[in-house]
Each structure stands twice: as structure tokens, then as C-alpha cells.
Design a protein around this motif. Structure first.
Motif, PDB file in Angstrom:
ATOM      1  N   PRO A   1      10.634  -0.339   1.200  1.00 23.94           N
ATOM      2  CA  PRO A   1      11.448  -1.946   0.933  1.00 23.94           C
ATOM      3  C   PRO A   1      12.710  -1.443   1.468  1.00 23.94           C
ATOM      4  O   PRO A   1      12.948  -0.426   1.053  1.00 23.94           O
ATOM      5  N   ASP A   2      13.314  -2.419   2.128  1.00 24.23           N
ATOM      6  CA  ASP A   2      14.760  -2.171   2.314  1.00 24.23           C
ATOM      7  C   ASP A   2      15.217  -2.134   0.410  1.00 24.23           C
ATOM      8  O   ASP A   2      16.169  -1.640   0.364  1.00 24.23           O
ATOM      9  N   ALA A   3      14.823  -3.294  -0.235  1.00 25.02           N
ATOM     10  CA  ALA A   3      15.458  -3.414  -1.083  1.00 25.02           C
ATOM     11  C   ALA A   3      14.570  -4.190  -2.710  1.00 25.02           C
ATOM     12  O   ALA A   3      13.293  -4.674  -1.805  1.00 25.02           O
ATOM     13  N   GLY A   4      14.655  -4.492  -3.828  1.00 31.62           N
ATOM     14  CA  GLY A   4      13.127  -4.695  -4.794  1.00 31.62           C
ATOM     15  C   GLY A   4      12.336  -3.818  -4.984  1.00 31.62           C
ATOM     16  O   GLY A   4      12.303  -2.491  -4.754  1.00 31.62           O
ATOM     17  N   HIS A   5      11.031  -4.031  -5.833  1.00 26.87           N
ATOM     18  CA  HIS A   5      10.256  -3.471  -6.408  1.00 26.87           C
ATOM     19  C   HIS A   5       9.194  -3.825  -5.794  1.00 26.87           C
ATOM     20  O   HIS A   5       8.819  -4.574  -6.185  1.00 26.87           O
ATOM     21  N   VAL A   6       8.098  -2.664  -5.969  1.00 27.14           N
ATOM     22  CA  VAL A   6       6.701  -2.811  -5.648  1.00 27.14           C
ATOM     23  C   VAL A   6       5.882  -2.271  -7.113  1.00 27.14           C
ATOM     24  O   VAL A   6       6.117  -0.476  -6.805  1.00 27.14           O
ATOM     25  N   ARG A   7       5.257  -2.431  -7.550  1.00 29.04           N
ATOM     26  CA  ARG A   7       4.598  -2.083  -8.195  1.00 29.04           C
ATOM     27  C   ARG A   7       2.951  -1.798  -8.376  1.00 29.04           C
ATOM     28  O   ARG A   7       2.396  -3.129  -8.210  1.00 29.04           O
TER      29      ARG A   7
ATOM     30  N   SER B   1       0.701  -1.162   0.211  1.00 27.63           N
ATOM     31  CA  SER B   1       0.221   0.273   0.130  1.00 27.63           C
ATOM     32  C   SER B   1       0.935   1.362   0.037  1.00 27.63           C
ATOM     33  O   SER B   1       0.308   2.253   0.314  1.00 27.63           O
ATOM     34  N   GLY B   2       2.373   1.088   0.189  1.00 30.30           N
ATOM     35  CA  GLY B   2       3.155   2.109   0.471  1.00 30.30           C
ATOM     36  C   GLY B   2       2.853   2.960   2.339  1.00 30.30           C
ATOM     37  O   GLY B   2       3.503   3.496   1.672  1.00 30.30           O
ATOM     38  N   LEU B   3       2.066   2.822   2.668  1.00 26.67           N
ATOM     39  CA  LEU B   3       2.534   2.805   3.886  1.00 26.67           C
ATOM     40  C   LEU B   3       4.479   2.968   4.845  1.00 26.67           C
ATOM     41  O   LEU B   3       4.015   3.418   5.622  1.00 26.67           O
ATOM     42  N   GLU B   4       4.769   1.802   4.164  1.00 26.17           N
ATOM     43  CA  GLU B   4       5.744   0.911   4.739  1.00 26.17           C
ATOM     44  C   GLU B   4       7.253   0.926   3.394  1.00 26.17           C
ATOM     45  O   GLU B   4       6.447   0.937   1.793  1.00 26.17           O
TER      46      GLU B   4
ATOM     47  N   ALA C   1      -1.315   9.606  -2.591  1.00 27.27           N
ATOM     48  CA  ALA C   1      -2.336   9.829  -3.650  1.00 27.27           C
ATOM     49  C   ALA C   1      -2.743   8.705  -4.371  1.00 27.27           C
ATOM     50  O   ALA C   1      -3.441   8.935  -4.724  1.00 27.27           O
ATOM     51  N   LEU C   2      -1.830   7.432  -4.804  1.00 25.94           N
ATOM     52  CA  LEU C   2      -1.913   6.390  -5.210  1.00 25.94           C
ATOM     53  C   LEU C   2      -2.832   5.909  -4.409  1.00 25.94           C
ATOM     54  O   LEU C   2      -4.287   4.967  -5.199  1.00 25.94           O
TER      55      LEU C   2
ATOM     56  N   THR D   1       8.535   1.767  -5.313  1.00 34.49           N
ATOM     57  CA  THR D   1      10.527   3.056  -4.940  1.00 34.49           C
ATOM     58  C   THR D   1      10.330   3.892  -4.741  1.00 34.49           C
ATOM     59  O   THR D   1      11.371   4.737  -4.134  1.00 34.49           O
ATOM     60  N   THR D   2       9.562   4.414  -5.790  1.00 32.54           N
ATOM     61  CA  THR D   2      10.379   5.694  -6.975  1.00 32.54           C
ATOM     62  C   THR D   2       9.721   7.079  -6.120  1.00 32.54           C
ATOM     63  O   THR D   2       9.576   7.674  -6.785  1.00 32.54           O
ATOM     64  N   LEU D   3       8.352   6.695  -5.981  1.00 31.35           N
ATOM     65  CA  LEU D   3       7.515   7.394  -5.271  1.00 31.35           C
ATOM     66  C   LEU D   3       7.698   8.259  -3.114  1.00 31.35           C
ATOM     67  O   LEU D   3       8.313   7.397  -2.803  1.00 31.35           O
ATOM     68  N   ASP D   4       7.709   9.452  -4.385  1.00 32.13           N
ATOM     69  CA  ASP D   4       7.639  10.076  -2.161  1.00 32.13           C
ATOM     70  C   ASP D   4       6.395  10.096  -1.545  1.00 32.13           C
ATOM     71  O   ASP D   4       5.314   9.003  -2.172  1.00 32.13           O
ATOM     72  N   ASP D   5       6.305  10.368   0.291  1.00 29.39           N
ATOM     73  CA  ASP D   5       5.122   9.895   0.185  1.00 29.39           C
ATOM     74  C   ASP D   5       3.366  10.628   0.364  1.00 29.39           C
ATOM     75  O   ASP D   5       2.461  10.073   1.040  1.00 29.39           O
TER      76      ASP D   5
END
Length: 218
Positions: free
Chosen positions: A58-64, A53-56, A80-81, A71-75
Motif C-alpha cells: 500500500p501507499d499508506a496504512g497498515h496491513v496485518r 497477500s503481500g504481493l503489492e 515466507a508468510l 508494511t514492515t516486511l521485505d519481499d
């Protein structure tokens, strides 16, 4: 693909040092699919859900989610997402006590634009809440409050619905009824659903099941 995890890793620090929670976790979830995530308490299921959900982060990897790499978006962008494409349902109902049922349901949808009153009316009717819309949460049973939480989550027509033990506070009969109604509505909207559960019965109703143990999926 609505949700994609690619080699996701997550660890936490405790008194003994670094504790791995997720180890190279990879999976995908398509539109209209339902997925049960099972595992022992403390295995990292809720952490995985929060990362989805983007609430946390990851240390590594990608979540789409819907093609956007969290992992490329700020808080702010992640928030907004969540307003537009991601819905969250928790074991604790998290309703706003000062708002009526109708206003609670409309609240989430209003964050991303004018609420669709016809859609909200359809949700309340489908969840057996049509006669409860002017009441406040304290006047409702636990099952009714969870139905309000589900209606609120679906009011904005999300593409991804994430549910963390959504029937954990309900008795077995009420839980079965609420789960059946949620699955029916999710199917109607075409959303993807990932649910964290300890219940084999609930997990068995999903299209797929993944078990989290030792930080890896099976």
C-alpha cells in the motif's frame, strides 16, 4: 484477528496522473470468518487482494496478517508468510502442467515443510479427486482443475485463504459444487476466507459482504 486493514491507501499513475484506487480502507477478518468482496470491474478488488497477500504494497496504512504488519516486511519475508499462513486461489488455475494432481497438491505444502500425506489424501477425497491423483492437469475438466487448485491451497493448512473469482471460468452448476466444497473445507480448517466475486449468489453464501466503490468500502 487473521487479517486487518487499517487506513490503507493505494494509487496508480496513468496518462492523466495519479488515480486513487483505495481510500482509507479499514476492515478486519477473524479466524473462521468468510467475507465476500464485491464491486464493479476496475474498482480495485484484485488490488486489495494482492495487498492482503503481500504481493503489492500500500501507499499508506497498515496491513496485518496473523499479527504481522506486512508494511514492515521485505519481499522475502512476505513470500515466507505466503508459504506458511496465506493461500491464494485464482480464476486461472495456475497448475504446473508437468506435475500430476498429487504432486501439484503437495507442491505448496512442501515449500514450508514435509507435506502431510494424510491431510492431502483427505483433501483429495473431499474434493472428489481420489481417482485423479496420477493424472496430469491437461486430462482434467475445468471443475476438476479448480478443485486441485483449492486442494493445493489448503494443503499447507493456511490461516488465511484469498480467492479471486475462483469459479469465474466454470459453468453455474460446477461453480456451485466447487464453492460448496471449498466452503466446507475452509470451515473444517478454521481458516479465514476472503473471496472476490461478481456473483451475488456466491457473495450471499459468505458470513459478511463488503462492496468496493470509488475506493471506499460499504
Amino acid at each position: 484477528m487473521v487479517l486487518e486493514f487499517e487506513a490503507v491507501q493505494k494509487s496508480f499513475h496513468d496518462s492523466d496522473g495519479l488515480v486513487p484506487i483505495l481510500r482509507d480502507v479499514s476492515f478486519g477478518l477473524e479466524a473462521g470468518q468468510t467475507l465476500a468482496l464485491t464491486g464493479e470491474s476496475g474498482s480495485g478488488k484484485s488490488t486489495l487482494l494482492h495487498i492482503a497477500s503481500g504481493l503489492e504494497a500500500p501507499d499508506a496504512g497498515h496491513v496485518r496478517v496473523c499479527g504481522q504488519d506486512l508494511t514492515t516486511l521485505d519481499d522475502r519475508a512476505c513470500a515466507a508468510l505466503r508459504r506458511s499462513d496465506i493461500a491464494l486461489v485464482f480464476q486461472q488455475f495456475n497448475l504446473i502442467p508437468s506435475l500430476t494432481v498429487e504432486a501439484n497438491i503437495a507442491f505448496q505444502a512442501a515449500l514450508s515443510g514435509p507435506p502431510d500425506k494424510a491431510h492431502i489424501a483427505q483433501l483429495t477425497a473431499a474434493l472428489g479427486l481420489a481417482g485423479q491423483t496420477r493424472k496430469y492437469p491437461e486430462a482434467l475438466s475445468g471443475g476438476q482443475q479448480q478443485r486441485v487448485a483449492i486442494a493445493r491451497a489448503l494443503a499447507a493448512r493456511p490461516k488465511l485463504m484469498l480467492a479471486d473469482e475462483p469459479t469465474g471460468n466454470l459453468d453455474e452448476g460446477t461453480a456451485d459444487d466447487v464453492m460448496a466444497q471449498m466452503l466446507k473445507l475452509v470451515a473444517q480448517t478454521g481458516a479465514a476466507l476472503m473471496i472476490v466475486t461478481h456473483s451475488p449468489a456466491i457473495a450471499g453464501r459468505m458470513d459478511r459482504q463488503l462492496h468496493l466503490s470509488g475506493g471506499t468500502l460499504a
